[in-house]
Design an enzyme around this catalytic site. Structure first.
Site, PDB file in Angstrom:
ATOM      1  NE  ARG A 178      85.991   7.170 115.644  1.00 44.50           N
ATOM      2  CZ  ARG A 178      87.298   7.193 115.440  1.00 44.50           C
ATOM      3  NH1 ARG A 178      88.098   7.685 116.342  1.00 44.50           N
ATOM      4  NH2 ARG A 178      87.806   6.724 114.320  1.00 44.50           N
ATOM      5  CE1 TYR A 357      88.222   4.101 116.944  1.00 40.56           C
ATOM      6  CE2 TYR A 357      86.319   4.299 118.367  1.00 40.56           C
ATOM      7  CZ  TYR A 357      86.864   4.047 117.130  1.00 40.56           C
ATOM      8  OH  TYR A 357      86.029   3.732 116.092  1.00 40.56           O
TER       9      TYR A 357
HETATM   10  N1  UDP Z   1      78.471   4.295 113.707  1.00 37.93           N
HETATM   11  C1  UDP Z   1      77.156   3.903 113.480  1.00 37.93           C
HETATM   12  N2  UDP Z   1      76.728   3.669 112.220  1.00 37.93           N
HETATM   13  C2  UDP Z   1      77.538   3.793 111.154  1.00 37.93           C
HETATM   14  C3  UDP Z   1      78.892   4.197 111.360  1.00 37.93           C
HETATM   15  C4  UDP Z   1      79.325   4.422 112.659  1.00 37.93           C
HETATM   16  O1  UDP Z   1      76.405   3.757 114.415  1.00 37.93           O
HETATM   17  O2  UDP Z   1      77.087   3.555 110.014  1.00 37.93           O
HETATM   18  C5  UDP Z   1      78.915   4.546 115.103  1.00 37.93           C
HETATM   19  C6  UDP Z   1      79.468   3.302 115.758  1.00 37.93           C
HETATM   20  O3  UDP Z   1      79.112   3.317 117.116  1.00 37.93           O
HETATM   21  C7  UDP Z   1      80.962   3.464 115.592  1.00 37.93           C
HETATM   22  C8  UDP Z   1      81.134   4.963 115.760  1.00 37.93           C
HETATM   23  O4  UDP Z   1      79.959   5.492 115.143  1.00 37.93           O
HETATM   24  O5  UDP Z   1      81.683   2.761 116.544  1.00 37.93           O
HETATM   25  C9  UDP Z   1      82.396   5.511 115.151  1.00 37.93           C
HETATM   26  O6  UDP Z   1      82.432   5.234 113.779  1.00 37.93           O
HETATM   27  P1  UDP Z   1      83.797   5.277 112.933  1.00 37.93           P
HETATM   28  O7  UDP Z   1      83.427   5.194 111.523  1.00 37.93           O
HETATM   29  O8  UDP Z   1      84.618   6.411 113.421  1.00 37.93           O
HETATM   30  O9  UDP Z   1      84.468   3.911 113.375  1.00 37.93           O
HETATM   31  P2  UDP Z   1      85.809   3.240 112.824  1.00 37.93           P
HETATM   32  O10 UDP Z   1      85.905   3.557 111.369  1.00 37.93           O
HETATM   33  O11 UDP Z   1      86.910   3.794 113.651  1.00 37.93           O
HETATM   34  O12 UDP Z   1      85.560   1.805 113.048  1.00 37.93           O
END
Ligand code: UDP
Length: 379
Positions: A178, A357
């Site tokens: 992602r 997801y």
């Molecule tokens: N992630 C991370 N650091 C960050 C942002 C995201 O390690 O600063 C990782 C984390 O494992 C997360 C994944 O990347 O679950 C996906 O991030 P996303 O922003 O897509 O998550 P969402 O916004 O759907 O919660």
């Protein structure tokens, strides 16, 4: 209302349920009853306005609508206008702020360099080449093979552990897909996505518009069981989790859930952006949301008050958010799915039922496709 007989009963009023309700009522002229466990519409996309600051916020975490699916974009634009918001995420480590996902600016600031894109790529490749043939396909191996150990330890490891409550080695690599690394200064979070924005009148207004047809009724505070008192003429469409529906007969599916702590600040702007991530383990929250930044077009954006929301990740609270898509849970879900497929005049889908997801646009797309299959069956 218990002798009311709808054509279709829909369980859950998130995007999957309400898009199907809209299609069934407006295209096929069917009578639809939606039942909703909560006291409000919209599932986890629900938005409401804080009375004190007058700032609208997304009750279950910041939702940015983004899609490259033309069909979904055209469809949803019939129910709302979008503003021009472009999502950007920053990450705060030791009180220094970096851009996320990791881009050229992040790399240069973090390593105190002044690389060009090509130089940065070479620099990172040098760090990752010994990890390219990683053996086990898991989140940590994948991340290190893409960005190297230093960046992984600083920006990803702690955040991921806090968010998922598991060691990243125990998580699927797909989660890392992602947020790929970039060797440019582009800081648009959804760089690849064609359309993006926040609904001008908030998410809740979309849901109200979706179910406007007088043939759609909705009942709140209603849980569903297989022996539910109202039987529809044709079909029940269930959008909740399958484990509770089937009395947990194969065990509980695990979910990460979120908790929020709200603070009101007497200042115009707290952090200068809608979402700031906090990857360090010593901070218990994963991110801070400041929802006024989602609507810079609104008058309230200029006010001298701000609402900030700290987000904490917890395991298996009452409200499911993120499926923990590991092998164990996937096997369990497959069993539930096989079982649910046997139920007569019954269908299911959406993020909870599919244990997936999904982003909002994926859910809408799935509902539109499901409508096409249903319409052939019940015409
Ligand atoms: N992630 C991370 N650091 C960050 C942002 C995201 O390690 O600063 C990782 C984390 O494992 C997360 C994944 O990347 O679950 C996906 O991030 P996303 O922003 O897509 O998550 P969402 O916004 O759907 O919660």
């Amino acid at each position: 209302m218990s002798n009311y007989k709808p054509d279709i009963l829909i369980v859950g009023s998130g995007f999957y349920g309400t898009v199907l309700a809209e299609r069934l009522a407006n295209v096929l002229n069917k009578k639809v009853l939606i039942i909703e466990r909560r006291k409000h519409i919209g599932g986890n996309c629900y938005s409401e306005t804080d009375k004190k600051t007058n700032i609208e916020y997304h009750k279950y975490g910041t939702h940015i609508f983004h899609t490259s699916n033309q069909k979904v974009w055209d469809y949803i634009n019939r129910f709302t206008e979008f503003n021009n918001y472009r999502h950007q995420v920053l990450s705060n480590i030791k009180n220094k702020v970096y851009q996320m996902p990791i881009n050229l600016e992040t790399i240069n600031t973090f390593f105190n360099k002044n690389f060009s894109p090509v130089e940065a790529e070479k620099f990172i490749n040098n760090k990752t080449k010994k990890f390219k043939n990683y053996k086990f396909k898991n989140f940590e191996d994948k991340a290190i093979s893409q960005i190297g150990k230093e960046l992984y330890n600083a920006f990803i490891k702690g955040y991921t552990q806090k968010q998922w409550g598991k060691k990243p080695k125990k998580l699927p690599e797909s989660i890392f897909n992602r947020l790929p690394i970039r060797f440019s200064y582009n800081e648009d979070y959804y760089q690849q996505t064609q359309y993006q924005g926040i609904p001008k009148n908030g998410y809740t207004s979309i849901f109200k518009n979706l179910i406007k047809n007088k043939n759609i009724k909705i009942k709140f505070n209603q849980s569903y069981k297989l022996n539910y008192k109202i039987k529809p003429k044709f079909l029940t469409i269930y959008t909740g989790p399958l484990d509770s529906l089937l009395n947990y007969k194969f065990g509980k599916l695990e979910w990460r859930s979120l908790k929020f702590k709200y603070e009101k600040k007497k200042l115009k702007d707290f952090q200068g952006t809608a979402v700031m991530n906090y990857p360090e383990l010593k901070k218990k929250y994963t991110r801070i949301h400041e929802p006024k930044h989602l609507h810079p077009e609104r008058e309230v954006f200029k006010s001298n008050a701000s609402l900030i929301i700290k987000e904490f990740s917890v395991l298996n609270d009452k409200e499911p958010y993120y499926p923990i898509n590991d092998e164990n849970n996937r096997i369990k879900h497959r069993k539930y799915k096989l079982e649910a497929n046997k139920i007569k005049n019954f269908d299911f889908g959406g993020r909870l039922a599919d244990y997936a997801y999904y982003d909002m646009d994926m859910t809408i797309s799935a509902a539109l496709k499901k409508f096409e299959t249903i319409r052939k069956k019940i015409k």
